[in-house]
Each structure stands twice: as C-alpha cells, then as structure tokens.
Motif scaffolding. Structure first.
Motif, PDB file in Angstrom:
ATOM      1  N   VAL A 257       0.844  -1.201   0.000  1.00 48.11           N
ATOM      2  CA  VAL A 257       0.000   0.000   0.000  1.00 48.11           C
ATOM      3  C   VAL A 257       0.878   1.250   0.000  1.00 48.11           C
ATOM      4  O   VAL A 257       0.597   2.224  -0.721  1.00 48.11           O
ATOM      5  CB  VAL A 257      -0.947   0.003   1.217  1.00 48.11           C
ATOM      6  N   ALA A 258       1.939   1.244   0.789  1.00 54.92           N
ATOM      7  CA  ALA A 258       2.843   2.394   0.827  1.00 54.92           C
ATOM      8  C   ALA A 258       3.458   2.655  -0.540  1.00 54.92           C
ATOM      9  O   ALA A 258       3.551   3.811  -0.992  1.00 54.92           O
ATOM     10  CB  ALA A 258       3.941   2.158   1.868  1.00 54.92           C
ATOM     11  N   MET A 261       0.913   4.125  -2.874  1.00 54.33           N
ATOM     12  CA  MET A 261       0.606   5.527  -2.559  1.00 54.33           C
ATOM     13  C   MET A 261       1.743   6.468  -2.952  1.00 54.33           C
ATOM     14  O   MET A 261       1.641   7.675  -2.756  1.00 54.33           O
ATOM     15  CB  MET A 261       0.318   5.655  -1.060  1.00 54.33           C
ATOM     16  N   GLY A 262       2.808   5.896  -3.493  1.00 50.97           N
ATOM     17  CA  GLY A 262       3.874   6.749  -4.016  1.00 50.97           C
ATOM     18  C   GLY A 262       5.077   6.909  -3.126  1.00 50.97           C
ATOM     19  O   GLY A 262       6.001   7.659  -3.457  1.00 50.97           O
ATOM     20  N   TYR A 263       5.129   6.193  -1.992  1.00 51.16           N
ATOM     21  CA  TYR A 263       6.296   6.283  -1.131  1.00 51.16           C
ATOM     22  C   TYR A 263       7.481   5.567  -1.801  1.00 51.16           C
ATOM     23  O   TYR A 263       7.340   4.427  -2.259  1.00 51.16           O
ATOM     24  CB  TYR A 263       6.032   5.656   0.233  1.00 51.16           C
TER      25      TYR A 263
END
Length: 267
Positions: A257-258, A261-263
């Motif tokens: 998920v991180a 989300m673009g991390y």
C-alpha cells in the motif's frame, strides 16, 4: 550508516533471523525507515554479514551438536554439508541478481504477503510426520531441504520458513524441522558472509569505521538471536505457523500500500 542505525538493524536481524518472517526483508524496510540507502554497497554487505552473528547463537545454544564429536556428529556434519550445497552453487551463480533483489522493497512486500498466505495453511498440509529426531534425517532428505532453502534467496521469503516447510514436506516434525533449519543456517550464512566479505573487503579496509559498525552489528545480532530462538521454539509448539502467517500478510500489505501511494521505499 551511523552506529545507531547499525544497532537498530542488528536488533531487527537478531529478532527475525529464525522467525519465518524474513530477516532480510525486515532489514531492508528498517534501513529505509532509518533514512538509509538500500543501494549502498556497504549497507548490502552489512545486512548479509551480521547474519553471521545471529547464526552463531545456534552454535552456542546447541553447542553439543557442533562441538562434541562422536560418530553421530560425523553423520550430522555430512548432512549439513550436503544440505548447504544447493545454496552455495545457486548463490554463486546468481549473486549479482540476488544483490539486485536486495534493493527492492516491492519484492519484499509481495514475498511477505504470498508467504504469509502459505503459512496460514502449512500446518494442515503435513499432518503425519515420521522423522522425530535429526538422526533420522537421511542425506536425500537433507539435500531436498537444501533446495527448499534456496527459495529464500528472494528477499521476503524467509530462509527459516523455506527450510522448515521443506523439512516438514520431508516428513520431519515441526520441532525437528525448525532445529534442522537452525543448524543449516550455520554453514549457509558462514559461506554467504565469507563470500560477501571476499567481494567487498575493500569497503572495510578503506573505511575502518565500517569494520567497527560490522563488529557492533554482529555482537548485537548474536545477543538478540539467543533470545529469539528460545521464543520461536516455544511459540511454534503452542501456536504453529498461523500467527506468523497473519503477521506477514499485514506487513506485506502495508508495504505494498505504501508503494502504491507513491512512497519511495527503494531510495
């Protein structure tokens, strides 16, 4: 890498080396959370070589297996040598590709998730074990377990999980499979550390601070691993693998998920 970073990463290594959750995967993510560079050559050397400190905890806790010589110990050594051969050969042939995978939190996240799903069901797959002591493990079973261990060259898979599942697939009881996995870690990680140091020794000779960090990391990993081994054996007897399956799934999902989300977990 600072001394603080080295200690934190070594604690993570000591806690996770013998749990079926992937110590390498956890070190990669920990390094990112500390603001480190997953592509740094010393960091990759450090993450491999401090595993030697953790596996030395096995020699201390099971010293009679390694240091008291008799005819049964000779058979024990032969089986360990045979079991470690697949990892030595495959690790040598694909060392550069394995190094590249060490830079990828995406691979870690996927491996943790898929491996967690496997651990939810593995206790039900091998219900009728027949091998209840390590003396009953023959050389062919040892070799097959060695091939299972090679799956863990993918970060996030877990050497411990792969070799224990391999042992259970070869009819070992859960406890015997776990202990053989611990024993197999000794030549496996000793060889991996030696090869990594041979390739990257200039990182230590040219930068004495790196050698200091490596020594600190090994000492910390050794102390923490002694506690972790005892904890894992007790939890395995009480709960099996399911609890670790849930843990891996949660951590894997968080990582994926991180990333979604673009991390940037790889820099």
């Amino acid at each position: 890498m600072t001394t603080f970073d080295a200690i934190i990463i070594a604690i993570v290594e000591g806690l996770t080396e013998f749990l079926p959750v992937s110590s390498t995967g956890h070190m990669i993510i920990t390094n990112y959370l500390l603001g480190g560079d997953t592509k740094d050559e010393f960091t990759k050397l450090f993450e491999v070589c401090i595993q030697l400190g953790a596996i030395l905890a096995v020699v201390v806790l099971y010293w009679k297996k390694f240091l008291v010589f008799d005819k049964n110990r000779l058979n024990f050594y032969v089986k360990l040598v045979i079991a470690v051969m697949p990892a030595l050969i495959i690790g040598y042939l694909f060392s550069d590709k394995i190094d590249a995978l060490l830079e990828s939190p995406l691979v870690v996240g996927i491996s943790l998730l898929l491996g967690g799903i496997v651990l939810l069901f593995v206790d039900n797959w091998f219900m009728h074990p027949q091998v209840d002591t390590d003396e009953k493990i023959d050389v062919f079973k040892a070799l097959r377990i060695g091939f299972w261990q090679c799956i863990a060259m993918i970060p996030g898979v877990s050497r411990s999980a792969a070799s224990i599942i391999g042992g259970m697939q070869q009819k070992l009881t859960r406890n015997v499979a776990a202990e053989f996995s611990f024993f197999l870690a000794v030549p496996t990680m000793a060889a991996a550390t030696g090869y990594k140091l041979l390739k990257g020794h200039e990182l230590l000779t040219a930068h004495p601070e790196n050698l200091k960090l490596l020594l600190i990391g090994n000492v910390v990993a050794f102390i923490v691993a002694i506690l972790a081994i005892k904890f894992f054996i007790d939890s395995l007897k009480k709960y099996g693998f399911r609890i670790w399956g849930y843990y891996r799934i949660v951590v894997g999902i968080i990582i994926l998920v991180a990333i979604a989300m673009g991390y940037k977990l790889d820099a």
